[in-house]
Each structure stands twice: as structure tokens, then as C-alpha cells.
Design a protein around this motif. Structure first.
Motif, PDB file in Angstrom:
ATOM      1  N   ALA A   1       2.189   2.153  -6.281  1.00 47.48           N
ATOM      2  CA  ALA A   1       1.554   1.642  -5.058  1.00 47.48           C
ATOM      3  C   ALA A   1       0.312   2.468  -4.723  1.00 47.48           C
ATOM      4  O   ALA A   1      -0.750   1.914  -4.392  1.00 47.48           O
ATOM      5  CB  ALA A   1       2.551   1.674  -3.903  1.00 47.48           C
TER       6      ALA A   1
ATOM      7  N   VAL B   1      -3.732   1.065  -4.913  1.00 49.48           N
ATOM      8  CA  VAL B   1      -4.682   1.122  -3.802  1.00 49.48           C
ATOM      9  C   VAL B   1      -5.955   1.866  -4.224  1.00 49.48           C
ATOM     10  O   VAL B   1      -7.070   1.458  -3.896  1.00 49.48           O
ATOM     11  CB  VAL B   1      -4.029   1.787  -2.566  1.00 49.48           C
TER      12      VAL B   1
ATOM     13  N   ALA C   1      -4.692  -5.351   1.665  1.00 45.43           N
ATOM     14  CA  ALA C   1      -3.619  -5.699   0.736  1.00 45.43           C
ATOM     15  C   ALA C   1      -2.263  -5.139   1.165  1.00 45.43           C
ATOM     16  O   ALA C   1      -1.225  -5.634   0.751  1.00 45.43           O
ATOM     17  CB  ALA C   1      -3.956  -5.214  -0.667  1.00 45.43           C
ATOM     18  N   VAL C   2      -2.296  -4.069   1.946  1.00 49.10           N
ATOM     19  CA  VAL C   2      -1.031  -3.537   2.435  1.00 49.10           C
ATOM     20  C   VAL C   2      -0.653  -4.391   3.634  1.00 49.10           C
ATOM     21  O   VAL C   2      -1.008  -4.126   4.767  1.00 49.10           O
ATOM     22  CB  VAL C   2      -1.170  -2.044   2.804  1.00 49.10           C
ATOM     23  N   ARG C   3       0.062  -5.452   3.347  1.00 53.64           N
ATOM     24  CA  ARG C   3       0.123  -6.589   4.258  1.00 53.64           C
ATOM     25  C   ARG C   3       0.856  -6.311   5.545  1.00 53.64           C
ATOM     26  O   ARG C   3       0.628  -6.938   6.565  1.00 53.64           O
ATOM     27  CB  ARG C   3       0.791  -7.767   3.547  1.00 53.64           C
ATOM     28  N   THR C   4       1.793  -5.392   5.492  1.00 55.06           N
ATOM     29  CA  THR C   4       2.570  -5.148   6.706  1.00 55.06           C
ATOM     30  C   THR C   4       1.859  -4.197   7.657  1.00 55.06           C
ATOM     31  O   THR C   4       2.428  -3.796   8.657  1.00 55.06           O
ATOM     32  CB  THR C   4       3.944  -4.562   6.343  1.00 55.06           C
TER      33      THR C   4
ATOM     34  N   SER D   1       1.985   1.596   7.606  1.00 58.56           N
ATOM     35  CA  SER D   1       3.392   1.870   7.861  1.00 58.56           C
ATOM     36  C   SER D   1       3.545   3.254   8.466  1.00 58.56           C
ATOM     37  O   SER D   1       2.658   4.086   8.418  1.00 58.56           O
ATOM     38  CB  SER D   1       4.196   1.777   6.562  1.00 58.56           C
ATOM     39  N   ARG D   2       4.725   3.479   9.000  1.00 60.00           N
ATOM     40  CA  ARG D   2       5.025   4.774   9.591  1.00 60.00           C
ATOM     41  C   ARG D   2       5.685   5.693   8.580  1.00 60.00           C
ATOM     42  O   ARG D   2       6.021   6.814   8.896  1.00 60.00           O
ATOM     43  CB  ARG D   2       5.991   4.588  10.771  1.00 60.00           C
ATOM     44  N   THR D   3       5.947   5.178   7.378  1.00 58.85           N
ATOM     45  CA  THR D   3       6.757   5.959   6.446  1.00 58.85           C
ATOM     46  C   THR D   3       6.112   6.194   5.080  1.00 58.85           C
ATOM     47  O   THR D   3       6.638   6.944   4.283  1.00 58.85           O
ATOM     48  CB  THR D   3       8.105   5.250   6.190  1.00 58.85           C
ATOM     49  N   PHE D   4       4.973   5.572   4.795  1.00 57.64           N
ATOM     50  CA  PHE D   4       4.411   5.699   3.455  1.00 57.64           C
ATOM     51  C   PHE D   4       2.891   5.922   3.543  1.00 57.64           C
ATOM     52  O   PHE D   4       2.103   5.078   3.155  1.00 57.64           O
ATOM     53  CB  PHE D   4       4.741   4.450   2.632  1.00 57.64           C
TER      54      PHE D   4
ATOM     55  N   ARG E   1       0.491   5.674   0.392  1.00 56.79           N
ATOM     56  CA  ARG E   1      -0.146   4.385   0.114  1.00 56.79           C
ATOM     57  C   ARG E   1      -1.156   3.986   1.183  1.00 56.79           C
ATOM     58  O   ARG E   1      -2.213   3.428   0.866  1.00 56.79           O
ATOM     59  CB  ARG E   1       0.946   3.315   0.026  1.00 56.79           C
TER      60      ARG E   1
END
Lengths: 258, 258, 258
Positions: free
Chosen positions: C20, C24, C121-124, C127-130, C133
Motif C-alpha cells: 500500500a 501510493v 485513491a485512498v478512498r476511505t 485513516s486514523r490507523t495507517f 499509507r
């Protein structure tokens, strides 16, 4: 032309040693592409390195620079070398790592690495303990930058060869040994695949494995003998590990019968 | 244009298998860049491969060639395939590895790899046991060299799909399962993140995890549920392993409540 | 010019997380070359990351972008940063990963990563955890694509520094500690190599190691002290593991005597 360097070591991937080697190579040959082959070879296992190298050295295109650093003798008087064989380069300690290449190549020539310059960036000077960074990586960088073999060192005609034991034939029985064990627990032997008749059996550690053309011809969990991707007789378990099932290790005797 | 190939396998990094694949790719498509994703997938675990591939296939730019070789059925009649999906290519055995791509892609088309030529350099001919080197790497090299999908093989419309189980809803209770466990011991479920209300609880193996927005909202060692980087409900332990704490494994049932 | 990015993480190589991040980076900076350093750092071990990074950050050429993601505090209020030091970039969480660079660099400047755009592209969404990426990979891609430090975020003058403990001298006795243990079980200390006289002894865990110039001066299995490839005093066993022999761990006291 993009030059390509491959790396095979026992450095593991929990530290910065691989990074140090790559940094020196990238600094000496900008734009170079570096392919990892493996860094988890058993620590100091020169024979495993020799068999791993055999699987790929000639599949890469001519001009590729293969670096192998499994070096239990670092800091002793063992030499370092670069081998040119069928257009590929092998950069490694002179400890047997290149044995399979020496046996398989139609021709080769070699130099010691006495003329390799440790780069300025390695500030503490050439170390006695990390020739991967201080000798082999600079040699690879020099080759990737266009250096000739002779610029690296003096000719060397007697690289250390750890010969592969030869199988012996007596009647319909061929005696060989396990020479390598892969991550799936398959046992690679020194017996040429053409000696495995379709009806043959292989005896190993008191068990018998029937010859099969491929895994698909065996049932799940069956101990079988087949011709490996290297063209050798291999002992395997479909969907399992022959090494674990048999408690096998390198050097174990095998017999191909019938 | 530099073509890019990625590799995901269960070959491990203590041998020369990865090198053999890379050598074939580099030989067939000089200048190609090859990115390792992972080589330590659980041996033969097609489902783990499918979830790993999901994490990156679409993040890479169009034109990227993703090779996945987790292939317990090598040597059986299972087919090999290349999928073209949203401009990326997936080259893998037809065993379910590509299941998440098939589900996530807006559209795709596929071919079998019946027309792929094993390169001359693989001297023993196409082996029955190492299609990574003899089929998948040559297919990747051909694509990187500009081949069209049709040059690789005939159209294939029914690739094997291992469907992801669907979570079921009943009132305020959603029943799902653990679909993947990562290296930190976090448990990824099949429950969409939007079903995790701020006040929800997740039941798993007799324990209850409270929903948290992020790790920072939990105390050290606390079992929590949060929305993963994939947008799914995930069960985790701050600073620890939920898999170890719960003795959890793939397939375990979870319930999101309230 | 080909830009080069290196990756050091604790993500392991049994999953798709590394893929991932690379996806990117490759998407944001086509043609970039990405070198893996290591992905098996002990989970969350910021100090190990700092010592690993020390081994290579300055060996790479200027312009190299070193990404380090060992991030136990992801999802908390810890900052993210990019450091520019002697022409190289370090992209990492602000948790001490860069401590050895901060100590070793003749000068540096830093920015937080508050202006980094998480790619579409990181569609969500971010994030709070990754953040590997969603924050660090996009920052690396931006730098590889030519962004200036200032485009990534606001100036940051107080990056977290976990200082290396200083050895203390009293008469002919130097007291230090083990700061890192490598994969061979060698114990790296904080004592400068020039303090190891040829006749010195090193005391550790009730045992005594004699100074040797190199492994070749020791017999097999001997516990020795030597100057490491980093220019520090190191305790090692020829052909074995000092960590295993002594049951040693990071933080153990050592004394160089005489």
C-alpha cells in the motif's frame, strides 16, 4: 542502460545492514536498480548461499551484478572476489558461495578485490567486520558504473570450490544426498532428474517415495519423488513438508531404485 | 515509460526462488522496476493472498503489473490467468487469489495464460512445480514489454471467486466474521465501518470491545473496535495483539451491537 | 533524475501494508525507485529504528528520501515530520525514530506534515490507523516529485530526541551500555571505539571479553570485544551469538577496562 544489482545475504531484515549496502551502491552508481533476492539465509551457511545463487544467476540478463554476502570468515585472511561468468558478475567472499556457478558456467574468469576503494562516506575507514558495505558494495557500484574486472583487482585463478558430491550408480540403484531444503520442506538432491524412471522409488530415512510426474498426481499428504524445477530429483509431500515428515536434513542419503 | 511489477508470494526469503522470478522478468523487460510486496505469506494461503492484494492493487498507478504466486495447486489442472481491472494487471493462479479484486473492480476482463512462452533460459523446460518462474514471470515480462492481454492467452470469463461472506443484520445486531489477521494481531472483519456507531460494542470470543475513534482514545492494553484503514470494523488492542489476547483466528464470529 | 526512496518499517512481510505504501509512492512519483531496508523491526521499537537508520541514512546520495514507519503512537496526538539533513530527507513520526540523525547531522531543519494531501485513491479518507499509507507515503511521493520542505508543512524546531546515553569515564574504566543488538547477536555499545585499547577488556554480565582487532584473531566460540563497523565498541562471539551466550539485552551495562 539501467544496470541491475541483486543482493543475497544472511543479514536479516530487522536492521540497517542491507540499507548500508544499498546506500553505498546507490551512491556509487546513481540510477542503479537493486533487486533483493533474500536476506534470511541461515547465518553463515555458505552452501545454502551457493544453491540459492544457482537458482537465478543465469536467468538474469547479461550485465547483471549478483552480490552474495554470507561471510562467516570476515576479518580472517579469506579473499574477496568478483567472477565474470557468461556475461554476469558474481561479487562475493571467496568461501565457496560461488561454487555452483563455477561448476555450471561454460567459462569464467575472476579477480580478487584488492583494488576496490572503500568510499569516503564510510567514515570510520574500511572496517574489519562489514565487508558487505566496505568491499562488496563498492565493487558492485564500480561495476555498475562501468568498471572492468581488472579495475577491481588482480586475476585469481583458484577460487574456493566446494564441490557438489556426485551420485553413484550401482546396477539400478543410484545413491545420492540431500543438498538443499527449501522453505516448503522439499528436499533437493544431487541426482539428475533423468535418472528417475516413471516407475522408480526413492528411499530416504527408512521411507519410500514413489515417482510422480507432478504434485497433481499425488494425494494430499503423500510422500513423493519428482523432478524439481532445477532438473534434479526432489522428495516432497503434497500439501506438506517432507523435511518435517522425515526429520530430514542436508546431507541425508537417498537412493533412487528401479 | 518505466513499467512496474509487484510481487506477492509465499516463497520466503531464505532461498533463490524470488531471484529466479525476478531474473526472468528483468531478462524479458529490461529496465523494469520490481517492487516486493511480501514473500512470507502463510504457505499456500490463498485467502490471505487475496486480502493482502486488496490493500494495494488499486493504489498503484494504471499499467502496474501485480504478480501473486500462492499456488498450492501447482502441477494440478488449475488454470493460470491474467486479469485486467481498472487499468492494472493481476497475474496469478486461478485459485481465488484475485477474489477481492474481482469483487472490488468496477469492471474486468481475463485471459488464461495458454500462450505464454517459457523463456529459453529456463533450460529444463517448463517445470511442473515452479510456475512462478516458468509461467507467471514470463507473463509479467511480456506485459511489461508491451504485450496485450490477448497475446497471453484465450479469454476466460469464470475465474475462481472465493466470495467474502456477507455480514447479516438483525435489528441492531450485525453478525460478521474475522477475515484477516495482520502482523500486529489486529482482527479485520467483513463488517463495513459505517455500521460501527460511536456507542457500539463488538462481541468476540466471549469478550466485548468498545468502539473507539482511534488508538489514542484507548488506554494501553485495552481491547477496542475501530474503523480500519480499509473502512472495515477492526478489533485491536492498543499497544498489543488482539489475536494473542483472544486466541482468535480467521473465521471467528463477531457481533456488532447497538 | 531518478529519485530514490527507502523504506524501514515494522510492518512485516506477510501482508499488503508495504504494498500500500509503495503503491501510493509509485502513483505520486512515477519512475521512482524504492529500496526496502527492513520490515521486520521489532513491533513499535522506536529505538531500534533509530539505530537501524543510523547505519545508512548518510551513505545514500543527497536527495534520497528515507521513510521510517515505526509508529506505536499512530492515532494519538504525536506529530509527523520531515527532516532535511545533509541533503537527505527523513520522513517519519515524531517519536524519536530520527534521534540518531538529529545527533549525527551537522545541521538539519524540519517541518511537520500538516500540508500533506492524502491521495484520492485512498478512498476511505485519511485513516486514523495507517499513516504509513495516508501521510508518510504521500509526503515521500511529494518530495520525490520535487516538492520543497515548506510545501509539506510548517517549520518544526523541537523534534522528539531520545538521546543516546553517554558513556562515563573514571580512571581507566569506561562505563557504557548496550544500545543495539543485531541479527547475529552482536552487542553494540555506546562506547567510542577509540577508547578500546589493544590490551583492554570489556566486562559484561559477569563475563570478560578481551579486545581483538577482528574476528580472525579470535578462536571459534570466543567472547571478544572489537571496534564495530560503526566505530563503536562491540561485544561478539566468533561464529556465535553474544546475546545468546550472555543472555544480554539492550540497556545492559558494560565496562571497558585498561
Amino acid at each position: 542502460m539501467t544496470r541491475r544489482v541483486t543482493l543475497l545475504t544472511d543479514f536479516g531484515t530487522a536492521d540497517g545492514f542491507v540499507g548500508a549496502m544499498k546506500g553505498v551502491i546507490a551512491d556509487g552508481a546513481p540510477g542503479v536498480v537493486i533487486d533483493d533476492v533474500a536476506h534470511d539465509l541461515p547465518s553463515g551457511d555458505v552452501v545454502a548461499a551457493a544453491y540459492a545463487l544457482r537458482r537465478y544467476w543465469r536467468l538474469y540478463p547479461e550485465g547483471t551484478i549478483h552480490v552474495v554476502v554470507v561471510d562467516p570468515g570476515v576479518g580472517t585472511s579469506r579473499r574477496a572476489l568478483t567472477l565474470q561468468a557468461e556475461g554476469r558478475f558474481i561479487v562475493c567472499p571467496d568461501n565457496g558461495c560461488a561454487s555452483r556457478v563455477l561448476e555450471d558456467a561454460t567459462s569464467w574468469r575472476a579477480v580478487d578485490l584488492s583494488r576496490v576503494q572503500t568510499p569516503e562516506a564510510v567514515r570510520t575507514g574500511r572496517s574489519r567486520t562489514f565487508h558487505g558495505r566496505d568491499v562488496f558494495a563498492p565493487a558492485a557500484a564500480a561495476l555498475a558504473h562501468g568498471a572492468s574486472l581488472e579495475e577491481l583487482g588482480a586475476s585469481l585463478t583458484d577460487p574456493l570450490l566446494i564441490p557438489e558430491p556426485s551420485p553413484t550408480r550401482s546396477g539400478t540403484r543410484v545413491a545420492g544426498v540431500v543438498v538443499a531444503i527449501d522453505r516448503f520442506g522439499n528436499l533437493l538432491t544431487n541426482v539428475p532428474g533423468e535418472w528417475l524412471a516413471a516407475s522408480a522409488k526413492v528411499e530416504i530415512r527408512g521411507r519410500t517415495a514413489a515417482a510422480r510426474a507432478t504434485y497433481g498426481d499425488a494425494h494430499e499428504g503423500e510422500l513423493i519423488a519428482l523432478i524439481s524445477s532445477d532438473g534434479r530429483v526432489e522428495v516432497a509431500v503434497r500439501g506438506g513438508s517432507a523435511a518435517a515428515l522425515l526429520g530430514a536434513s542436508r546431507g541425508d542419503e537417498v537412493a533412487v531404485v528401479g
